[in-house]
Design a protein around this motif. Structure first.
Motif, mmCIF file in Angstrom:
data_model
loop_
_atom_site.group_PDB
_atom_site.id
_atom_site.type_symbol
_atom_site.label_atom_id
_atom_site.label_comp_id
_atom_site.label_asym_id
_atom_site.label_seq_id
_atom_site.Cartn_x
_atom_site.Cartn_y
_atom_site.Cartn_z
ATOM 1 N N SER A 49 0.834 -1.210 0.000
ATOM 2 C CA SER A 49 0.000 0.000 0.000
ATOM 3 C C SER A 49 0.868 1.259 0.000
ATOM 4 N N GLN A 89 -7.088 0.893 -0.219
ATOM 5 C CA GLN A 89 -7.426 -0.316 0.526
ATOM 6 C C GLN A 89 -8.653 -0.097 1.404
ATOM 7 N N ASP A 165 -5.936 -1.360 -4.730
ATOM 8 C CA ASP A 165 -5.332 -1.939 -3.526
ATOM 9 C C ASP A 165 -6.338 -2.878 -2.870
ATOM 10 N N GLU A 166 -6.096 -4.166 -3.016
ATOM 11 C CA GLU A 166 -7.004 -5.208 -2.514
ATOM 12 C C GLU A 166 -8.455 -4.962 -2.921
HETATM 13 MG MG LIG Z 1 -1.981 -2.763 2.171
#
Ligand SMILES: [Mg+2]
Ligand SMILES: Nc1ncnc2c1ncn2[C@@H]1O[C@H](COP(=O)(O)OP(=O)(O)OP(=O)(O)O)[C@@H](O)[C@H]1O
Length: 330
Positions: A49, A89, A165-166
């Protein structure tokens, strides 16, 4: 399509927490070509991240350099932001506006006409399965619904470069599949360059043409999923026997196989070796000739989980094992 989209050299980011220095990213050298779909994998705290936050101009590097679409992320922030979409995220707007209006405003903020923004919002609402909730206030949505709305927000202006991010964390399997499909479609239609992080190794395997494994802030592997599996994990041949005695004798014979790791326990022998499916017939013939009866045979092709375990000594997701099994007739 071979133009450079992302280039980092010695990219480093430290955080100081109560006089302790956390080296979140340590000298990262990355190259991503235009049009690539790259997955960044790594355990919690690896620096994924933080890397994305530097590339999206949200935080400056401590040292090193990074360019996005040829623009330096520190000196040319505005130009960088114009090129990218970023879904962080843990985003999550929570207010009274309706999701659909939020999407249209976001599109307008990126310079789209109201008409185009509405058309694109409709398309995203359909493909991210938001139809039933797009007209409700954002504050009333569930976690997974909000996540899908976040993703739609990042996609609204069909950016040249998309950081996710994810993206699929917290989504149910059906919506995860919808999202994967949407991302692949976006790429096919617009040639979008995509950099995503995920803890779902099967997702990385299915989607990414290149996987970059980061640990402790540095790159420890960077290759196609197929080559990573070939280089860092063999196939797993599992042989079952009628008794521990047979298993022991078989293990002793199999220990002469080159470049193989043989382990036995109870009435089972496991052989970790490259090119497993091709070796099985010879192994069975050899054991048969030695009078050792094999009762069951299975070959598991390596997964990115195996690669990850071998590279980092850790499994990425505790308790989640992904295997693709090819049964071989014994
Ligand atoms: Mg992360
Ligand atoms: N704002 C911050 N202040 C202090 N430390 C930070 C900050 N952001 C990140 N870190 C630290 O930097 C390291 C890398 O964090 P980062 O969030 O980049 O990891 P990650 O790879 O994204 O992990 P995850 O898989 O859990 O999302 C961690 O040790 C984290 O605690």
């Amino acid at each position: 399509m071979n133009d450079t989209m992302i280039q980092t050299t010695g990219l480093t980011r430290h955080f100081t927490v109560k006089k302790d220095v956390v080296e979140a990213v340590r000298g990262l050298d990355l190259h991503v070509a235009e049009g690539e779909l790259v997955a960044l994998l790594g355990p919690n705290g690896a620096g994924k991240s933080t890397t994305l936050r530097m590339l999206t101009t949200l935080i400056p590097p401590t040292s090193g350099t990074a360019t996005v679409a040829g623009y330096d992320v520190v000196a040319r922030q505005r130009e960088v932001r114009r090129v990218i979409g970023y879904i962080g995220q843990g985003n999550g707007a929570a207010h009274a506006q309706r999701g659909r209006d939020e999407l249209v405003s976001q599109g307008r903020a990126y310079g789209m006409s109201t008409r185009d923004a509405k058309a694109r919002a409709d398309e995203l609402v359909a493909s991210l399965d938001l139809a039933a909730v797009a007209d409700r206030p954002v504050s009333s949505l569930s976690g997974g619904q909000k996540r899908r709305l976040d993703i739609a927000m990042g996609l609204i202006h069909a950016p040249r470069l998309l950081f996710l991010d994810e993206p699929s964390t917290g989504l149910d399997p059906q919506n995860r599949a919808n999202l994967q499909e949407h991302i692949l479609k976006l790429r096919a239609e617009h040639g979008t360059t995509i950099v995503l992080t995920t803890h779902y190794l099967d997702e990385a395997d299915a989607m990414a043409e290149r996987v970059i494994v980061v640990d402790h802030g540095t790159v420890i592997a960077d290759d196609t999923p197929a080559r990573l599996k070939a280089d860092h994990a063999g196939d797993l041949i599992t042989l079952g026997f009628g008794s521990g005695g047979d298993a022991g004798r078989a293990a002793a014979r199999l220990s002469s196989l080159s470049d193989a790791t043989v382990s036995s326990g109870g009435a089972t022998v496991e052989v970790r070796v490259a090119g497993g499916p091709r070796l099985v017939p010879g192994i069975l013939r050899d054991l048969d000739a030695a009078g050792i009866a094999v009762e069951s045979t299975a070959v598991n092709r390596p997964t990115l989980d195996d690669v990850f375990l071998n590279l980092t000594g850790r499994s990425l997701r505790e308790g989640v094992v992904t295997t693709s099994t090819e049964e071989v007739a014994a």
